[in-house]
Motif scaffolding. Structure first.
Motif, PDB file in Angstrom:
ATOM      1  N   ARG A 158       0.795  -1.159  -0.137  1.00 31.76           N
ATOM      2  CA  ARG A 158      -0.123   0.070   0.002  1.00 31.76           C
ATOM      3  C   ARG A 158       0.838   1.295  -0.211  1.00 31.76           C
ATOM      4  O   ARG A 158       0.594   2.278  -0.736  1.00 31.76           O
ATOM      5  N   VAL A 159       2.123   1.036   0.781  1.00 30.99           N
ATOM      6  CA  VAL A 159       2.722   2.517   1.082  1.00 30.99           C
ATOM      7  C   VAL A 159       3.373   2.612  -0.434  1.00 30.99           C
ATOM      8  O   VAL A 159       3.529   3.856  -0.887  1.00 30.99           O
ATOM      9  N   LYS A 160       3.854   1.572  -0.674  1.00 34.43           N
ATOM     10  CA  LYS A 160       4.539   1.607  -2.042  1.00 34.43           C
ATOM     11  C   LYS A 160       3.897   2.147  -3.196  1.00 34.43           C
ATOM     12  O   LYS A 160       4.417   3.007  -3.930  1.00 34.43           O
ATOM     13  N   THR A 161       2.560   1.681  -3.463  1.00 33.19           N
ATOM     14  CA  THR A 161       1.637   2.014  -4.277  1.00 33.19           C
ATOM     15  C   THR A 161       1.370   3.716  -4.364  1.00 33.19           C
ATOM     16  O   THR A 161       1.474   4.253  -5.409  1.00 33.19           O
ATOM     17  N   ILE A 162       1.107   4.141  -3.253  1.00 31.88           N
ATOM     18  CA  ILE A 162       0.835   5.450  -2.896  1.00 31.88           C
ATOM     19  C   ILE A 162       2.195   6.375  -3.400  1.00 31.88           C
ATOM     20  O   ILE A 162       2.187   7.208  -4.168  1.00 31.88           O
ATOM     21  N   ILE A 163       3.312   5.867  -2.989  1.00 27.82           N
ATOM     22  CA  ILE A 163       4.706   6.543  -3.354  1.00 27.82           C
ATOM     23  C   ILE A 163       4.653   6.597  -4.808  1.00 27.82           C
ATOM     24  O   ILE A 163       4.962   7.484  -5.549  1.00 27.82           O
ATOM     25  N   ARG A 164       4.671   5.208  -5.538  1.00 30.50           N
ATOM     26  CA  ARG A 164       4.863   5.304  -6.931  1.00 30.50           C
ATOM     27  C   ARG A 164       4.011   6.168  -7.653  1.00 30.50           C
ATOM     28  O   ARG A 164       4.402   6.717  -8.631  1.00 30.50           O
ATOM     29  N   GLU A 165       2.705   6.189  -7.121  1.00 34.46           N
ATOM     30  CA  GLU A 165       1.621   7.143  -8.071  1.00 34.46           C
ATOM     31  C   GLU A 165       2.100   8.331  -7.965  1.00 34.46           C
ATOM     32  O   GLU A 165       1.912   9.175  -8.794  1.00 34.46           O
ATOM     33  N   GLU A 166       2.388   8.878  -6.723  1.00 39.32           N
ATOM     34  CA  GLU A 166       2.803  10.390  -6.371  1.00 39.32           C
ATOM     35  C   GLU A 166       4.108  10.752  -7.232  1.00 39.32           C
ATOM     36  O   GLU A 166       4.275  11.890  -7.823  1.00 39.32           O
ATOM     37  N   MET A 167       4.896   9.879  -7.243  1.00 42.14           N
ATOM     38  CA  MET A 167       6.214  10.206  -7.754  1.00 42.14           C
ATOM     39  C   MET A 167       6.214  10.160  -9.253  1.00 42.14           C
ATOM     40  O   MET A 167       6.747  10.972  -9.956  1.00 42.14           O
ATOM     41  N   THR A 168       5.535   9.018  -9.770  1.00 44.50           N
ATOM     42  CA  THR A 168       5.106   9.336 -11.171  1.00 44.50           C
ATOM     43  C   THR A 168       4.323  10.447 -11.743  1.00 44.50           C
ATOM     44  O   THR A 168       4.617  11.104 -12.636  1.00 44.50           O
ATOM     45  N   ARG A 169       3.286  10.629 -10.724  1.00 44.98           N
ATOM     46  CA  ARG A 169       2.655  11.981 -11.107  1.00 44.98           C
ATOM     47  C   ARG A 169       3.306  13.164 -11.303  1.00 44.98           C
ATOM     48  O   ARG A 169       3.121  14.133 -11.862  1.00 44.98           O
ATOM     49  N   SER A 170       4.457  13.279 -10.531  1.00 44.33           N
ATOM     50  CA  SER A 170       5.477  14.217 -10.623  1.00 44.33           C
ATOM     51  C   SER A 170       6.788  14.196 -11.549  1.00 44.33           C
ATOM     52  O   SER A 170       7.528  15.125 -11.615  1.00 44.33           O
ATOM     53  N   GLY A 171       6.363  13.396 -12.305  1.00 42.94           N
ATOM     54  CA  GLY A 171       7.404  13.257 -13.338  1.00 42.94           C
ATOM     55  C   GLY A 171       8.560  12.484 -13.293  1.00 42.94           C
ATOM     56  O   GLY A 171       9.465  12.435 -14.017  1.00 42.94           O
ATOM     57  N   ALA A 172       8.631  11.699 -12.061  1.00 43.45           N
ATOM     58  CA  ALA A 172       9.909  10.814 -11.772  1.00 43.45           C
ATOM     59  C   ALA A 172       9.676   9.566 -12.689  1.00 43.45           C
ATOM     60  O   ALA A 172       8.306   8.916 -12.632  1.00 43.45           O
ATOM     61  N   GLN A 173      10.751   8.905 -12.799  1.00 41.89           N
ATOM     62  CA  GLN A 173      10.753   7.589 -13.475  1.00 41.89           C
ATOM     63  C   GLN A 173      11.323   6.497 -12.565  1.00 41.89           C
ATOM     64  O   GLN A 173      12.241   6.837 -11.798  1.00 41.89           O
ATOM     65  N   GLU A 174      10.829   5.408 -12.568  1.00 43.80           N
ATOM     66  CA  GLU A 174      11.040   4.224 -11.537  1.00 43.80           C
ATOM     67  C   GLU A 174      12.356   3.533 -12.251  1.00 43.80           C
ATOM     68  O   GLU A 174      12.072   3.018 -13.419  1.00 43.80           O
ATOM     69  N   VAL A 175      13.247   3.261 -11.350  1.00 40.63           N
ATOM     70  CA  VAL A 175      14.534   2.341 -12.210  1.00 40.63           C
ATOM     71  C   VAL A 175      14.717   1.386 -11.033  1.00 40.63           C
ATOM     72  O   VAL A 175      13.984   1.378  -9.985  1.00 40.63           O
ATOM     73  N   PRO A 192      15.718  18.074 -17.531  1.00 39.95           N
ATOM     74  CA  PRO A 192      15.886  17.529 -16.221  1.00 39.95           C
ATOM     75  C   PRO A 192      15.596  15.891 -16.245  1.00 39.95           C
ATOM     76  O   PRO A 192      14.689  15.254 -17.231  1.00 39.95           O
ATOM     77  N   LEU A 193      15.992  15.274 -15.273  1.00 39.28           N
ATOM     78  CA  LEU A 193      15.758  13.910 -15.053  1.00 39.28           C
ATOM     79  C   LEU A 193      15.641  13.503 -13.683  1.00 39.28           C
ATOM     80  O   LEU A 193      16.148  14.174 -12.757  1.00 39.28           O
ATOM     81  N   ASN A 194      14.683  12.679 -13.302  1.00 31.71           N
ATOM     82  CA  ASN A 194      14.276  12.507 -12.028  1.00 31.71           C
ATOM     83  C   ASN A 194      13.840  11.107 -12.025  1.00 31.71           C
ATOM     84  O   ASN A 194      12.684  10.394 -12.664  1.00 31.71           O
ATOM     85  N   LEU A 195      14.798  10.185 -11.104  1.00 27.48           N
ATOM     86  CA  LEU A 195      14.720   8.860 -11.184  1.00 27.48           C
ATOM     87  C   LEU A 195      14.397   8.444  -9.735  1.00 27.48           C
ATOM     88  O   LEU A 195      15.112   8.992  -8.745  1.00 27.48           O
ATOM     89  N   PHE A 196      13.717   7.236  -9.636  1.00 30.35           N
ATOM     90  CA  PHE A 196      13.394   6.744  -8.088  1.00 30.35           C
ATOM     91  C   PHE A 196      13.464   5.361  -8.255  1.00 30.35           C
ATOM     92  O   PHE A 196      13.351   4.787  -9.544  1.00 30.35           O
ATOM     93  N   GLN A 197      13.827   4.620  -7.093  1.00 31.14           N
ATOM     94  CA  GLN A 197      13.553   3.076  -7.018  1.00 31.14           C
ATOM     95  C   GLN A 197      13.083   2.793  -5.449  1.00 31.14           C
ATOM     96  O   GLN A 197      13.118   3.763  -4.610  1.00 31.14           O
TER      97      GLN A 197
END
Ligand code: ATP
Ligand code: MG
Length: 574
Positions: A52-69, A129-134
Motif C-alpha cells: 500500500r505504501v509503495k503504491t501511494i509513493i509510486r503513484e505520486e512520484m510518477t505523477r510528479s514526473g519521476a521515473q522508476e528504476v 531534467p531527469l528525476n529517477l527513483f527506486q
C-alpha cells in the motif's frame, strides 16, 4: 481472503524484546517475525501494508514526473571511493568482499550508483531534467537497531534522485518533490509535519524532513507558535540574547580547591552558584583535532551545530585519555583558561559575570571568570540545542516542542556528487558543467511502523484506510447456522466484486476470539453477522476506530461499506 488460509499467527504475550508499540503489535498481530537484530521477515499482512505504501509513493512520484528504476543492492567500492564516502561513511556501511577479493558494500543509500548511471548516458542539457527513483532494500549497520521497523538494519526505502541543468531548475524540482511528499503522507492518512532539517552525511544545504508526530519518536522538533517556523532541534535557529549593552567587568579570577567536584550540578552546589554561572568546557575531536566547546552550564550543546561551525566531517566526544592529554587533568576539570587547543564558544557564555570554570588541574576550578575579559580572542557562534520555551530565531516567538518519527527527507544536493564523480553536461553555450542534484528518501517500512505508533489502542492496530492490509473483515459468529454463513458469503462475494479487499473470518472459533483478532490486526471496517440480528434482516457494522457498532439492514450493507471506504480515503487525500 479466507482467514482460515491466511498466514497471520497472533501472539497472546507481548514479545519481551519489543519496547515500542509498533514493534509489539507487528509481532503480536502476525505481520512480521525477527530473523536477526534489525532484520525481519514480512508475512502476508505485512507485505500488503508495505505494498500500500509503495503504491501511494509510486503513484505520486510518477505523477510528479519521476521515473522508476531499480539499482543493485550490492555496490562496488570504486564508486564510493569516487565520492570519497568509502573513507568516511563509517561502520554503518556493511562492507563485503567477493571471491576475488574485490571490495563491495550493501547499499545504505544510492547516490553513487545513481550518479554513475546518469553520468554515463547523459551528456547534453537537452536530456535534462531527469528525476529517477527506486524502491529497494537498504542495509545500514546501525549501532543500536531498535524499535523494530523504526530503526532496522535492513529496511525498505524509496530513494529518488534528480538531475537538473542549474540551481534554479534544481530548486524547482526540490519544490515539486516536497509537494509530492505532502500528497504521499496526506494519502497515507498520517498526521505529520515537514520540518527544516540538517543535511547530515549526505551534505548540501537545503533539506526538509517529514516527521510523523508521535511521543515515541526519536527526533525532537520545535515549532514557533507565532511564525510557524518548524525545525528539527538539531537545526533550529534560536534568537540570540541581546548583549549589546553588556559591560565587561573588571577584576580577576581565583583558583579554588574543589575536591571530587566534577559535574555542573556538583560544582554549582559546592560553590553555592546557580548552574547558569558555571561555564562548561566540552572537549571533542573534530576530524581528529581537539576542540573545546564553551557552553553555559544550564544549556545543552547541539553537536550538529558544532560540526557545522567547525566545517568538520567527523565529531567525536573526547575520551578520558584524550581529555587527560589535552588538559593535563582528568574528566571534570577542563576549562578554557590556559587550554592549548582550539576554542569555540556559544554566545550564552559571553555575559556570565563571575563564572566558574575548570582549572585544568585535578580538584580545582577558577571562579570569578569573565570570558570576554580573560579570553578576549575567543570566537562566538550559536552552538546551543533548542528547547521548549526558547525564542524563535526567525521572529522571537516561543517554541513548542514535539517528538517525531522521520519518515522521509528531501535534500537539495547541488553538485556535491556530480562534481566529484564528473557527472557533467554541455550547456547551450557548449560549456561543460556538473549536473545539479537533489535526493529524496522515504522509509517504507518505517512509515508502516510510524502509522501504528500514531494509530493504535489497547486492543491493537487501528489502520488508516489507505494503509490497511484489508479494508473489511467479515465475522460470521455461528458457523453452524446456514443463514449466517450464506449472508457472510454473499457480502464477501459482493464486496470483493466491487474491488474491496476483504477477509472472511471462516475459522470455527468462539465469537470473542474472532472479534479480538479483528481488533488486533486493525482492519478498519468490521461486519459482524449474528443469527439473532440476521433474523431481523440486520448485520452489525463497526469502524475499528469507533467504540460503537450500528445495526444496518442487510440490503444496505454493501452500499454503506463502499461509501465509508470512499469517504475515509477522500478525507485523507484532501
Ligand atoms: P535517521 O536520522 O533516522 O538515522 P537518516 O536521516 O539517516 O535517518 P536518510 O538517509 O534520510 O535517513 O534516509 C531516508 C529515509 O529512510 C529516512 O527518512 C527514514 O524514513 C528511512 N530510514 C533511514 N534509516 C532507517 C533505519 N535504520 N530503519 C528504517 N528506516 C530508516
Ligand atoms: Mg534523514
Amino acid at each position: 481472503m479466507r482467514y482460515s488460509a491466511l498466514l497471520a499467527p497472533t501472539l497472546k504475550e507481548v514479545p519481551k524484546e519489543a519496547e515500542v508499540i509498533s514493534h509489539q503489535l507487528l509481532l503480536r498481530a502476525g505481520y512480521m517475525r525477527k530473523v536477526a537484530a534489525g532484520i525481519y521477515s514480512y508475512m502476508p499482512l505485512g507485505v500488503r501494508v508495505i505494498e500500500r505504501v509503495k503504491t501511494i509513493i509510486r503513484e505520486e512520484m510518477t505523477r510528479s514526473g519521476a521515473q522508476e528504476v531499480f539499482l543493485p543492492a550490492v555496490q562496488p567500492a570504486e564508486l564510493w571511493k569516487e565520492s570519497e564516502r568509502w573513507g568516511y561513511y563509517g561502520p554503518e556501511l556493511l562492507r563485503v568482499k567477493d571471491r576475488k577479493g574485490g571490495d563491495f558494500c550493501i547499499g545504505p543509500t544510492h547516490e553513487e550508483v545513481m550518479t554513475a548511471l546518469v553520468r554515463d548516458d547523459i551528456k547534453s542539457y537537452r536530456q535534462l531534467p531527469l528525476n529517477l527513483f527506486q524502491i529497494q532494500t537498504k542495509f545500514r549497520d546501525e549501532v543500536r537497531p531498535r524499535a523494530g521497523l523504526l530503526r532496522g538494519r535492513e529496511f525498505i526505502m524509496k530513494d529518488g534522485y534528480s538531475f537538473d541543468i542549474d540551481e534554479e531548475a534544481a530548486k524547482k524540482t526540490y519544490q515539486v518533490m516536497y509537494d509530492a511528499y505532502v500528497r504521499i503522507f496526506d494519502r497515507c492518512g498520517l498526521s505529520y509535519r515537514p520540518v527544516e532539517a540538517d543535511t547530515g552525511n549526505i551534505g548540501g544545504n537545503m533539506s526538509h524532513e517529514f516527521q510523523v508526530l508521535a511521543d515515541s519518536g526519536e527526533d525532537s522538533i520545535v515549532s514557533c507558535g507565532s511564525c510557524n517556523y518548524t525545525a528539527n532541534v538539531e537545526k533550529a535557529e534560536l534568537q540570540q540574547v541581546d548583549d549589546s549593552a553588556f559591560v565587561v567587568p573588571s577584576g580577576s579570577y581565583d583558583k579554588r580547591h574543589t575536591p571530587a567536584v566534577r559535574t555542573v550540578e556538583e560544582v554549582a552546589r559546592f560553590l553555592g552558584l546557580p548552574t547558569s554561572s558555571i561555564i562548561k568546557t566540552i572537549l571533542y575531536l573534530a576530524d581528529e583535532q581537539p576542540v573545546a566547546v564553551l557552553m553555559r552550564g544550564d544549556l545543552e550543546v547541539n553537536e550538529v551545530k558544532v560540526k557545522a561551525a567547525l566545517k568538520a566531517t567527523t565529531l567525536l566526544l573526547a575520551n578520558e585519555a584524550t581529555v587527560l592529554e589535552i588538559t593535563g587533568a582528568p574528566v571534570g576539570f577542563a576549562g578554557p583558561i590556559g587550554l592549548r587547543c582550539r576554542l569555540v564558544a556559544d554566545p550564552s557564555v559571553r555575559t556570565v559575570v563571575d563564572a566558574a570554570v575548570g582549572a585544568n588541574e585535578l580538584d580545582h576550578h577558577f571562579v570569578g571568570v569573565s570570558i570576554p575579559r580573560d579570553l578576549p580572542e575567543v570566537t562566538y557562534t550559536d552552538l546551543r540545542l533548542a528547547g521548549a520555551g526558547d525564542a524563535c530565531g526567525r521572529c522571537g516567538g516561543t517554541f513548542a516542542f514535539f517528538k517525531g518519527i522521520e519518515v522521509g527527507q528531501v535534500f537539495y544536493l547541488g553538485t556535491k556528487y556530480s562534481a566529484k564523480m564528473k557527472a557533467q553536461v554541455l550547456n547551450d553555450k557548449g560549456e561543460e558543467n556538473p549536473m545539479v542534484m537533489g535526493c529524496y528518501g522515504i522509509g517504507v517500512t518505517r512509515t508502516m511502523a510510524a502509522a501504528i505508533e500514531q494509530n493504535h489502542d489497547k486492543d491493537g492496530i487501528v489502520w488508516p484506510m489507505a494503509l490497511a492490509p484489508y479494508q473489511v473483515i467479515i465475522a460470521p459468529l455461528q458457523l453452524h447456522e446456514p443463514s449466517v454463513v450464506e449472508e457472510a458469503e454473499r457480502i464477501y462475494r459482493e464486496l470483493s466484486a466491487a474491488g474491496v479487499d476483504v477477509i472472511l473470518d471462516d475459522r470455527d472459533l468462539r465469537p470473542g476470539v474472532k472479534l479480538k483478532d479483528a481488533d488486533l490486526i486493525g482492519i478498519p471496517v468490521r461486519i459482524t453477522i449474528g443469527a439473532r440480528s440476521l433474523g431481523e434482516g440486520k448485520v452489525e457494522f463497526k469502524l475499528r476506530r469507533h467504540a460503537e457498532a450500528t445495526l444496518i439492514s442487510s440490503a444496505d450493507i454493501i452500499a454503506e461499506t463502499l461509501k465509508t471506504i470512499a469517504s475515509e480515503r477522500g478525507a485523507a487525500a484532501e
